[in-house]
Design a protein around this motif. Structure first.
Motif, PDB file in Angstrom:
ATOM      1  N   LEU A  42       0.815  -1.204   0.000  1.00 55.92           N
ATOM      2  CA  LEU A  42       0.000   0.000   0.000  1.00 55.92           C
ATOM      3  C   LEU A  42       0.855   1.263   0.000  1.00 55.92           C
ATOM      4  O   LEU A  42       0.425   2.311  -0.477  1.00 55.92           O
ATOM      5  CB  LEU A  42      -0.932   0.005   1.215  1.00 55.92           C
ATOM      6  CG  LEU A  42      -2.037  -1.037   1.200  1.00 55.92           C
ATOM      7  CD1 LEU A  42      -2.798  -1.001   2.510  1.00 55.92           C
ATOM      8  CD2 LEU A  42      -2.965  -0.825   0.045  1.00 55.92           C
ATOM      9  N   ARG A  43       2.061   1.175   0.515  1.00 56.49           N
ATOM     10  CA  ARG A  43       2.939   2.343   0.570  1.00 56.49           C
ATOM     11  C   ARG A  43       3.261   2.852  -0.831  1.00 56.49           C
ATOM     12  O   ARG A  43       3.402   4.054  -1.038  1.00 56.49           O
ATOM     13  CB  ARG A  43       4.213   2.002   1.326  1.00 56.49           C
ATOM     14  CG  ARG A  43       5.153   3.179   1.428  1.00 56.49           C
ATOM     15  CD  ARG A  43       6.235   2.924   2.436  1.00 56.49           C
ATOM     16  NE  ARG A  43       7.241   3.944   2.417  1.00 56.49           N
ATOM     17  CZ  ARG A  43       7.112   5.160   2.901  1.00 56.49           C
ATOM     18  NH1 ARG A  43       5.975   5.517   3.448  1.00 56.49           N
ATOM     19  NH2 ARG A  43       8.093   6.028   2.856  1.00 56.49           N
ATOM     20  N   GLY A  45       1.394   3.056  -3.483  1.00 58.54           N
ATOM     21  CA  GLY A  45       0.326   3.920  -3.982  1.00 58.54           C
ATOM     22  C   GLY A  45       0.315   5.283  -3.322  1.00 58.54           C
ATOM     23  O   GLY A  45      -0.009   6.292  -3.950  1.00 58.54           O
ATOM     24  N   VAL A  46       0.673   5.332  -2.052  1.00 61.06           N
ATOM     25  CA  VAL A  46       0.665   6.597  -1.327  1.00 61.06           C
ATOM     26  C   VAL A  46       1.886   7.425  -1.690  1.00 61.06           C
ATOM     27  O   VAL A  46       1.800   8.639  -1.893  1.00 61.06           O
ATOM     28  CB  VAL A  46       0.618   6.333   0.198  1.00 61.06           C
ATOM     29  CG1 VAL A  46       0.777   7.620   0.975  1.00 61.06           C
ATOM     30  CG2 VAL A  46      -0.667   5.647   0.572  1.00 61.06           C
ATOM     31  N   THR A  71      -1.951  15.013  -3.529  1.00 58.82           N
ATOM     32  CA  THR A  71      -1.121  14.351  -2.514  1.00 58.82           C
ATOM     33  C   THR A  71      -1.849  14.198  -1.188  1.00 58.82           C
ATOM     34  O   THR A  71      -1.438  13.395  -0.356  1.00 58.82           O
ATOM     35  CB  THR A  71       0.190  15.118  -2.284  1.00 58.82           C
ATOM     36  OG1 THR A  71      -0.112  16.427  -1.806  1.00 58.82           O
ATOM     37  CG2 THR A  71       1.007  15.195  -3.557  1.00 58.82           C
ATOM     38  N   ILE A  73      -5.103  13.313  -0.918  1.00 53.08           N
ATOM     39  CA  ILE A  73      -6.180  12.325  -1.016  1.00 53.08           C
ATOM     40  C   ILE A  73      -5.874  11.060  -0.212  1.00 53.08           C
ATOM     41  O   ILE A  73      -6.719  10.618   0.578  1.00 53.08           O
ATOM     42  CB  ILE A  73      -6.507  11.998  -2.487  1.00 53.08           C
ATOM     43  CG1 ILE A  73      -7.144  13.211  -3.149  1.00 53.08           C
ATOM     44  CG2 ILE A  73      -7.428  10.789  -2.594  1.00 53.08           C
ATOM     45  CD1 ILE A  73      -7.331  13.068  -4.645  1.00 53.08           C
ATOM     46  N   PRO A  74      -4.685  10.436  -0.339  1.00 54.81           N
ATOM     47  CA  PRO A  74      -4.425   9.233   0.467  1.00 54.81           C
ATOM     48  C   PRO A  74      -4.429   9.512   1.973  1.00 54.81           C
ATOM     49  O   PRO A  74      -4.976   8.725   2.753  1.00 54.81           O
ATOM     50  CB  PRO A  74      -3.038   8.780   0.013  1.00 54.81           C
ATOM     51  CG  PRO A  74      -2.829   9.411  -1.309  1.00 54.81           C
ATOM     52  CD  PRO A  74      -3.595  10.689  -1.287  1.00 54.81           C
ATOM     53  N   ALA A  77      -7.976   9.894   3.082  1.00 56.93           N
ATOM     54  CA  ALA A  77      -8.664   8.597   3.098  1.00 56.93           C
ATOM     55  C   ALA A  77      -8.267   7.771   4.312  1.00 56.93           C
ATOM     56  O   ALA A  77      -9.112   7.136   4.943  1.00 56.93           O
ATOM     57  CB  ALA A  77      -8.364   7.826   1.812  1.00 56.93           C
ATOM     58  N   PHE A  78      -6.968   7.802   4.665  1.00 52.78           N
ATOM     59  CA  PHE A  78      -6.534   7.082   5.870  1.00 52.78           C
ATOM     60  C   PHE A  78      -7.223   7.624   7.108  1.00 52.78           C
ATOM     61  O   PHE A  78      -7.675   6.881   7.976  1.00 52.78           O
ATOM     62  CB  PHE A  78      -5.031   7.175   6.050  1.00 52.78           C
ATOM     63  CG  PHE A  78      -4.248   6.336   5.092  1.00 52.78           C
ATOM     64  CD1 PHE A  78      -4.696   5.095   4.678  1.00 52.78           C
ATOM     65  CD2 PHE A  78      -3.034   6.780   4.599  1.00 52.78           C
ATOM     66  CE1 PHE A  78      -3.976   4.311   3.795  1.00 52.78           C
ATOM     67  CE2 PHE A  78      -2.296   6.018   3.717  1.00 52.78           C
ATOM     68  CZ  PHE A  78      -2.768   4.777   3.317  1.00 52.78           C
TER      69      PHE A  78
END
Length: 87
Positions: A42-43, A45-46, A71, A73-74, A77-78
């Motif tokens: 997952l890292r 994608g971020v 930048t 958005i992730p 979302a978290f």
């Protein structure tokens, strides 16, 4: 009126056998390794948006402020979905 009670067994009894405990530890190790691999996956994608941000800006023709929002958005979302993690 008095009733007779049998004496209680005070000897401790093991809750699990040694082989069951070993299986539980092994399961925990597998879960830990799986979580680590998922986190590493997952890292990408971020962390991948930042290095290509100038190219995204140029290709889409968007201003720097709008590109900067990409930048966030992730991170947003978290934060927004973190409350779902405990259940």
């Amino acid at each position: 009126m008095t009733t007779m009670h049998e004496p209680l067994d005070t000897a401790p009894t093991p809750l699990t056998t040694p082989s069951a405990r070993h299986g539980g530890v092994l399961f925990g190790v597998y879960v830990g390794i799986g979580l680590l691999l998922i986190a590493l996956n997952l890292r990408m994608g971020v962390a991948s948006v930042g290095p290509v941000l100038p190219a995204i800006e140029h290709d889409l023709g968007i201003p720097a402020a709008a590109a900067g929002l990409l930048t966030t958005i992730p991170v947003f979302a978290f934060g927004a979905f973190a409350f779902l993690t405990p259940p």
